[in-house]
Design an enzyme around this catalytic site. Structure first.
Site, PDB file in Angstrom:
ATOM      1  N   THR A  14     110.956 -18.343  17.238  1.00  0.00           N
ATOM      2  CA  THR A  14     111.125 -18.405  18.302  1.00  0.00           C
ATOM      3  C   THR A  14     112.311 -17.684  19.097  1.00  0.00           C
ATOM      4  O   THR A  14     112.622 -17.448  20.042  1.00  0.00           O
ATOM      5  CB  THR A  14     110.854 -20.062  18.551  1.00  0.00           C
ATOM      6  OG1 THR A  14     109.672 -20.350  18.380  1.00  0.00           O
ATOM      7  CG2 THR A  14     111.070 -20.211  20.097  1.00  0.00           C
ATOM      8  N   SER A  58     107.421 -17.922  11.383  1.00  0.00           N
ATOM      9  CA  SER A  58     107.944 -18.649  10.098  1.00  0.00           C
ATOM     10  C   SER A  58     106.935 -19.130   9.200  1.00  0.00           C
ATOM     11  O   SER A  58     106.940 -19.227   8.192  1.00  0.00           O
ATOM     12  CB  SER A  58     108.782 -19.824  10.616  1.00  0.00           C
ATOM     13  OG  SER A  58     108.233 -20.988  11.446  1.00  0.00           O
ATOM     14  N   THR A  90     111.178 -22.460  13.692  1.00  0.00           N
ATOM     15  CA  THR A  90     111.764 -23.939  13.117  1.00  0.00           C
ATOM     16  C   THR A  90     110.402 -24.282  12.438  1.00  0.00           C
ATOM     17  O   THR A  90     110.501 -25.412  11.874  1.00  0.00           O
ATOM     18  CB  THR A  90     111.834 -24.544  14.619  1.00  0.00           C
ATOM     19  OG1 THR A  90     110.750 -24.643  15.541  1.00  0.00           O
ATOM     20  CG2 THR A  90     113.002 -24.206  15.163  1.00  0.00           C
ATOM     21  N   ASP A  91     109.317 -24.040  12.562  1.00  0.00           N
ATOM     22  CA  ASP A  91     108.055 -24.520  11.831  1.00  0.00           C
ATOM     23  C   ASP A  91     108.419 -24.772  10.307  1.00  0.00           C
ATOM     24  O   ASP A  91     108.010 -25.769   9.676  1.00  0.00           O
ATOM     25  CB  ASP A  91     106.787 -23.763  12.147  1.00  0.00           C
ATOM     26  CG  ASP A  91     106.220 -23.662  13.428  1.00  0.00           C
ATOM     27  OD1 ASP A  91     106.727 -24.698  14.387  1.00  0.00           O
ATOM     28  OD2 ASP A  91     105.419 -23.136  13.867  1.00  0.00           O
TER      29      ASP A  91
END
Length: 330
Positions: A14, A58, A90-91
């Site tokens: 992101t 990710s 961030t996942d």
């Protein structure tokens, strides 16, 4: 004044995602160099060299990618970098940072960060997270912490950090210990240090060892477990209910599987240790551990899966794997 040299390696996510073409949504397009250039305040903190290591959402990052990334980080430190910042989606930050923490045996800070709001949105958090991460990576206070996640001005240990919300910029929490520290007015503060770091050595040319992750649930009858080995997995982590409990119908299949491949018992709760000697009913933690399952201790299922996969990749056998999980809290 001579500024420390910090390497920034971008993987996508992101923080680097913008609209491209006429398709819906955003995709990773910004390079590491572009990210650093967008935050001019970084130049007051460190001399930065930036590079795009990968350009992926990710969930597409693999353990093989992270093994290569760990080698690149070590190279950058050997070449004089005082610290390294990794940007990604961030996942899977909690997983990537944990793998790096296990593979790297460095005093130099290794910081993983990202963003919840992409650069096209009002209030994008990527620039602030990147600046704080460079500040932490350049700080003497952060040396020896292992890999950390810096997000929303908090410093989290890779071992404990979890993504807890789909959209909030305060998504990262570290149950049960909380953050190791914070960044205040540009200065990193470290209030807590882990008692011991853990490291897994991989031999050159080691191959990926696929480990399955399955969650237990109300009424589970265990029919999936026999398929795990048949599908080529070399290990299994089962996220059990509560302190490590499964329906009695699953006990036989789990015990059979534990006789063939390592099976690690974690909790699906997300906080606290797997119990060892509290309950005695069929499917309880004492029952499952007596049948050869390995307690994950305080590690959640995702992190237990990664540790098991790296241990198998290192050539560890079941006894050594069991001892490693037993030592985890020391």
């Amino acid at each position: 004044m001579t500024l420390p040299h910090i390497a920034v390696l971008s993987l996508g996510g992101t923080i680097s995602s913008t609209r491209s073409g006429s398709g819906p949504g955003v995709t990773p397009t910004l390079t590491g160099e572009m990210l650093v250039e967008s935050v001019p305040e970084i130049a007051e903190v460190a001399e930065v060299s930036a590079a795009a290591f990968r350009q992926l959402p990710s969930p597409e990052i693999t353990i093989d990618d992270l093994v290569e990334l760990a080698a690149e980080i070590s190279h950058r430190v050997d070449e004089g970098a005082a610290g390294v910042v990794v940007t990604q989606g961030t996942d899977t930050i909690e997983e990537s940072s944990f793998v790096l923490d296990l593979l790297l045996d460095l005093d130099a800070p290794v910081v993983v960060t990202g963003a919840m709001r992409n650069p096209t949105l009002p209030g994008a958090d990527g620039p602030a997270n990147l600046l704080a991460s460079v500040q932490v990576a350049a700080s003497e206070a952060a040396r020896g912490l292992g890999a950390v996640v810096v997000f929303n001005d908090e410093i989290h240990a890779a071992r404990y950090v979890r993504k807890t919300h789909t959209q909030s910029t305060a998504t990262f929490k570290s149950p049960p210990v909380g953050p190791l520290g914070w960044v205040s007015e540009g200065t990193p503060r470290v209030a807590v240090r882990l008692v011991e770091r853990h490291h897994v050595d991989l031999p050159a040319g080691s191959q990926d060892q696929p480990v399955a992750l399955l969650a237990g649930a109300l009424g589970d009858d265990g029919r999936l477990f026999p398929a795990v080995k048949e599908l080529g997995y070399t290990g299994l982590v089962v996220e059990a209910t509560g302190g490590g409990h499964m329906p009695s119908a699953t006990v036989g299949p789990l015990a059979d599987l534990a006789g063939e491949i390592p099976v690690v018992l974690a909790s699906r709760t997300g906080s606290g240790e797997v119990l060892r000697r509290t309950y005695g009913f069929p499917g309880s933690e004492t029952d499952l551990l007596s049948r050869g399952l390995i307690a994950a201790g305080p590690l959640d299922g995702r992190k237990a899966r990664l540790l098991l996969s790296l241990l198998l990749r290192s050539g560890a056998k079941k006894d050594e794997i069991s001892r490693t999980f037993d030592r985890w809290l020391r």
